[in-house]
Design a protein around this motif. Sequence first.
Motif, short mmCIF file in Angstrom:
data_model
loop_
_atom_site.label_atom_id
_atom_site.label_comp_id
_atom_site.label_asym_id
_atom_site.label_seq_id
_atom_site.Cartn_x
_atom_site.Cartn_y
_atom_site.Cartn_z
N MET A 1 22.98 81.62 106.91
CA MET A 1 22.26 80.36 107.89
C MET A 1 22.60 78.67 107.44
O MET A 1 23.33 78.97 106.38
N ARG A 2 22.39 78.20 108.58
CA ARG A 2 23.87 77.33 109.23
C ARG A 2 22.65 76.00 108.45
O ARG A 2 21.83 75.85 108.99
N ILE A 3 23.26 75.07 108.27
CA ILE A 3 23.03 73.56 107.53
C ILE A 3 23.62 72.73 108.60
O ILE A 3 24.86 73.26 108.78
N THR A 4 23.00 71.42 109.16
CA THR A 4 23.61 70.69 110.36
C THR A 4 24.83 70.12 109.04
O THR A 4 24.63 69.93 107.79
N GLN A 5 25.55 68.90 109.24
CA GLN A 5 26.82 68.24 108.90
C GLN A 5 25.50 67.69 108.35
O GLN A 5 25.63 66.77 107.10
N GLU A 6 24.74 67.08 108.33
CA GLU A 6 23.57 65.68 108.22
C GLU A 6 22.79 66.21 107.10
O GLU A 6 23.23 65.03 106.10
N THR A 7 22.13 67.26 107.04
CA THR A 7 22.02 67.83 105.82
C THR A 7 23.34 68.75 104.90
O THR A 7 22.46 67.58 103.88
N ASP A 8 24.21 68.76 104.86
CA ASP A 8 25.36 68.91 104.29
C ASP A 8 25.64 67.57 103.64
O ASP A 8 25.57 67.43 102.12
N TYR A 9 24.88 65.90 103.86
CA TYR A 9 26.29 64.98 104.01
C TYR A 9 25.30 64.98 102.67
O TYR A 9 24.97 64.09 101.77
N ALA A 10 23.54 64.80 103.22
CA ALA A 10 22.50 64.38 102.49
C ALA A 10 22.72 64.84 100.88
O ALA A 10 22.43 64.63 99.88
N PHE A 11 22.41 66.54 101.20
CA PHE A 11 22.97 67.02 100.04
C PHE A 11 24.18 66.57 98.65
O PHE A 11 23.67 66.32 97.68
N ARG A 12 25.18 66.58 99.16
CA ARG A 12 25.97 66.03 98.61
C ARG A 12 25.35 64.05 97.90
O ARG A 12 26.10 64.12 96.71
N ILE A 13 24.97 63.72 98.63
CA ILE A 13 24.68 62.40 97.89
C ILE A 13 23.12 62.14 96.96
O ILE A 13 23.65 61.63 95.90
N VAL A 14 22.29 62.80 97.34
CA VAL A 14 21.82 63.17 96.77
C VAL A 14 21.89 63.66 95.45
O VAL A 14 22.12 62.87 93.83
N SER A 15 23.11 64.79 95.02
CA SER A 15 23.64 65.43 94.08
C SER A 15 25.20 64.29 93.28
O SER A 15 24.51 64.50 92.15
N TYR A 16 25.13 63.67 94.15
CA TYR A 16 25.85 62.28 93.24
C TYR A 16 25.18 61.69 92.31
O TYR A 16 25.47 61.41 91.23
N LEU A 17 23.99 61.62 92.76
CA LEU A 17 23.18 60.32 92.73
C LEU A 17 22.39 60.94 90.86
O LEU A 17 22.42 60.98 90.01
N ALA A 18 22.37 62.00 91.70
CA ALA A 18 21.88 63.74 90.60
C ALA A 18 22.87 63.05 89.04
O ALA A 18 22.33 63.34 88.32
N GLU A 19 24.09 63.15 89.31
CA GLU A 19 24.97 63.36 88.43
C GLU A 19 24.84 61.97 87.61
O GLU A 19 25.65 62.20 86.39
#
Length: 56
Positions: free
Chosen positions: A1-19
Motif C-alpha cells: 500500500m502506498r500513501i501520499t507524502q501529504e498523508t505521511d506528514y499528517a500522520f507524523r504531525i498527529v503522532s507528535y501531538l499524541a506524544e
Amino acid sequence: MRITQETDYAFRIVSYLAENEGKVVGAPQIAESEGVTKRFTLRILMRREDLKADIF
C-alpha cells in the motif's frame, strides 16, 4: 500500500501531538521536530480544528 507524502506528514504531525498530549506546542516546533514545512504543518493543524468543530 502506498500513501501520499501529504498523508505521511499528517500522520507524523498527529503522532507528535499524541506524544505531547497536554503540552502546548507550536507549529514551528512540530515542523522542525518532524521534518515537515511550517506551512504544511499549519495547514494540517487548521484542518484538525475544522474536524474538531464538526465533532463537537
